[in-house]
Write a protein that holds these residues in place. Structure first.
Motif, mmCIF file in Angstrom:
data_model
loop_
_atom_site.group_PDB
_atom_site.id
_atom_site.type_symbol
_atom_site.label_atom_id
_atom_site.label_comp_id
_atom_site.label_asym_id
_atom_site.label_seq_id
_atom_site.Cartn_x
_atom_site.Cartn_y
_atom_site.Cartn_z
ATOM 1 N N GLY A 148 4.049 -4.270 0.380
ATOM 2 C CA GLY A 148 3.255 -4.856 -0.691
ATOM 3 C C GLY A 148 2.573 -3.859 -1.594
ATOM 4 O O GLY A 148 1.621 -4.210 -2.299
ATOM 5 N N LYS A 149 3.083 -2.605 -1.636
ATOM 6 C CA LYS A 149 2.348 -1.557 -2.358
ATOM 7 C C LYS A 149 2.230 -1.828 -3.854
ATOM 8 O O LYS A 149 1.276 -1.390 -4.483
ATOM 9 N N ALA A 150 3.180 -2.549 -4.435
ATOM 10 C CA ALA A 150 3.114 -2.805 -5.878
ATOM 11 C C ALA A 150 1.834 -3.520 -6.271
ATOM 12 O O ALA A 150 1.320 -3.339 -7.378
ATOM 13 N N GLU B 193 4.361 5.032 -9.416
ATOM 14 C CA GLU B 193 3.915 6.235 -10.133
ATOM 15 C C GLU B 193 2.700 5.920 -11.009
ATOM 16 O O GLU B 193 2.726 6.131 -12.231
ATOM 17 N N PRO B 194 1.598 5.445 -10.424
ATOM 18 C CA PRO B 194 0.458 5.013 -11.236
ATOM 19 C C PRO B 194 -0.365 6.135 -11.832
ATOM 20 O O PRO B 194 -1.252 5.878 -12.661
ATOM 21 N N LEU B 195 -0.108 7.389 -11.435
ATOM 22 C CA LEU B 195 -0.912 8.495 -11.961
ATOM 23 C C LEU B 195 -0.200 9.278 -13.059
ATOM 24 O O LEU B 195 -0.749 10.268 -13.552
ATOM 25 N N ILE B 196 0.992 8.853 -13.451
ATOM 26 C CA ILE B 196 1.614 9.478 -14.616
ATOM 27 C C ILE B 196 0.874 8.969 -15.847
ATOM 28 O O ILE B 196 0.930 7.782 -16.173
ATOM 29 N N SER C 123 2.939 10.384 -5.838
ATOM 30 C CA SER C 123 3.595 9.080 -5.887
ATOM 31 C C SER C 123 3.099 8.289 -4.686
ATOM 32 O O SER C 123 2.851 8.852 -3.623
ATOM 33 N N VAL C 124 2.972 6.989 -4.840
ATOM 34 C CA VAL C 124 2.413 6.177 -3.754
ATOM 35 C C VAL C 124 3.541 5.611 -2.902
ATOM 36 O O VAL C 124 4.165 4.602 -3.251
ATOM 37 N N ASP D 233 -4.475 6.606 -0.510
ATOM 38 C CA ASP D 233 -5.812 7.185 -0.329
ATOM 39 C C ASP D 233 -5.993 8.409 -1.230
ATOM 40 O O ASP D 233 -7.057 8.594 -1.846
ATOM 41 N N ALA D 234 -4.949 9.255 -1.309
ATOM 42 C CA ALA D 234 -5.017 10.454 -2.150
ATOM 43 C C ALA D 234 -5.136 10.081 -3.623
ATOM 44 O O ALA D 234 -5.878 10.717 -4.384
#
Length: 247
Positions: free
Chosen positions: A20-22, A98-101, A229-230, A237-238
Motif C-alpha cells: 500500500g505504499k502509493a 519517487e516523491p522526493l524528485i 526512493s520509497v 522513514d528516511a
C-alpha cells in the motif's frame, strides 16, 4: 520534439516490500499525490495511471488527473498504454515511489528530453549521485555510465560508474543511482513494450535492462535530487526525515 511531454505516474497497491505504499502518507499527503504535485509544480501536465480503485479515489479527493488502466507487469508498460489513450507524442514516466524528485529536477529532466529530440532507439533515464554508504543497499540500482552519458550497465551490486571513476579516482565515492524517471518519444516506449523480457532483467529485476540488452540507447541525465526512493518502511522513514529537515 518541441512540446513538453506528459508526465505519467504509474501506481499500484500490490507492493511486496511496503504494501500500500502509493497511499502511505508522506508530509501530509499520499506518496503518489506528492509525485503528481511535484510534476504539476514544475508546470508539467501530470496524470496518475492505476488499476487500483483506492488510488484513483485518492486522486479524485486531491484533484489530481488520473486514468484507470488495465493491470500491467511494469509501470513502463502501463504508461505506454496510457500515453496511447492520451495521444501523447512524448512522455515522462515518473514512478510512483519517487516523491522526493523535486519540481526543479523534473523541469530539468523535461527540458533535457525536449532539447534531445530523442530518436526512437533512445530512452532518457534520470540518475543521481549516491553516497558510498548507500551503495550496498540492493534496493538502490547502481549505474555504470560512459563518458558520453550513455548507461552501459544497471545492477544492484555496488559498482562505480566508469565516468565518475575516471574523473574522481577509484577511492572516491563515484556511485550513481538509477531513478524511477524515464523519458522518450511514445514510439520508443512502444518498442520497449514489444520487447521480450531479457534474462538479465529477470535476474536483476531491473526493467530498463531489457532496453540495454536489446542494444538500444539508455542515456543518463544527472539530476540534483535526494537518492531516496520509497521501497521499504525504512525508506519511508528516511524520506520523512529528509522532508522534516528541509522544513
Amino acid at each position: 520534439m518541441t512540446s513538453d511531454p506528459v508526465v505519467l505516474i504509474p501506481a499500484r497497491l500490490e507492493s511486496r516490500r511496503l504494501p500500500g505504499k502509493a497511499l502511505a502518507e508522506l508530509g501530509g499527503m499520499p506518496i503518489v499525490i506528492r509525485c503528481a504535485n511535484n510534476a504539476i509544480s514544475a508546470g508539467l501536465h501530470a496524470c496518475v495511471c492505476s488499476d487500483s480503485p483506492a488510488i484513483l479515489h485518492a486522486c479524485r479527493d486531491w484533484g489530481v488527473e488520473h486514468l484507470a488502466t488495465p493491470a500491467f507487469a511494469t509501470g513502463t508498460d502501463r504508461c505506454t498504454w496510457a500515453a496511447q489513450q492520451l495521444h501523447a507524442d512524448s512522455l515522462v514516466v515518473l514512478q510512483g515511489d519517487e516523491p522526493l524528485i523535486s519540481p526543479s529536477a523534473l523541469s530539468a529532466f523535461s527540458a533535457a528530453l525536449v532539447s534531445a529530440g530523442s530518436p526512437a532507439n533512445t530512452i532518457l533515464n534520470g540518475i543521481s549521485p549516491l553516497a558510498a554508504a548507500a551503495a550496498e543497499n540492493p534496493n538502490n540500482v547502481k549505474v555504470v555510465q560512459r563518458q558520453n552519458g550513455q548507461i552501459s550497465k544497471l545492477t544492484r551490486m555496488p559498482v562505480l560508474s566508469d565516468a565518475l571513476s575516471d574523473r574522481l579516482g577509484q577511492e572516491a565515492a563515484g556511485y550513481l543511482k538509477q531513478l524511477g524517471l524515464y523519458g522518450a518519444l511514445l514510439s520508443s516506449f512502444e518498442i520497449f513494450a514489444a520487447l521480450e523480457m531479457s534474462l538479465l532483467e529477470q535476474v536483476e529485476s531491473i526493467e530498463m535492462l531489457r532496453w540495454i540488452d536489446a542494444g538500444l540507447v539508455l542515456q543518463g541525465v544527472l539530476l540534483e535530487t535526494p537518492a531516496i526512493s520509497v521501497d521499504t518502511q525504512s525508506d519511508l522513514d528516511a524520506a520523512q526525515q529528509w522532508l522534516a529537515a528541509k522544513g
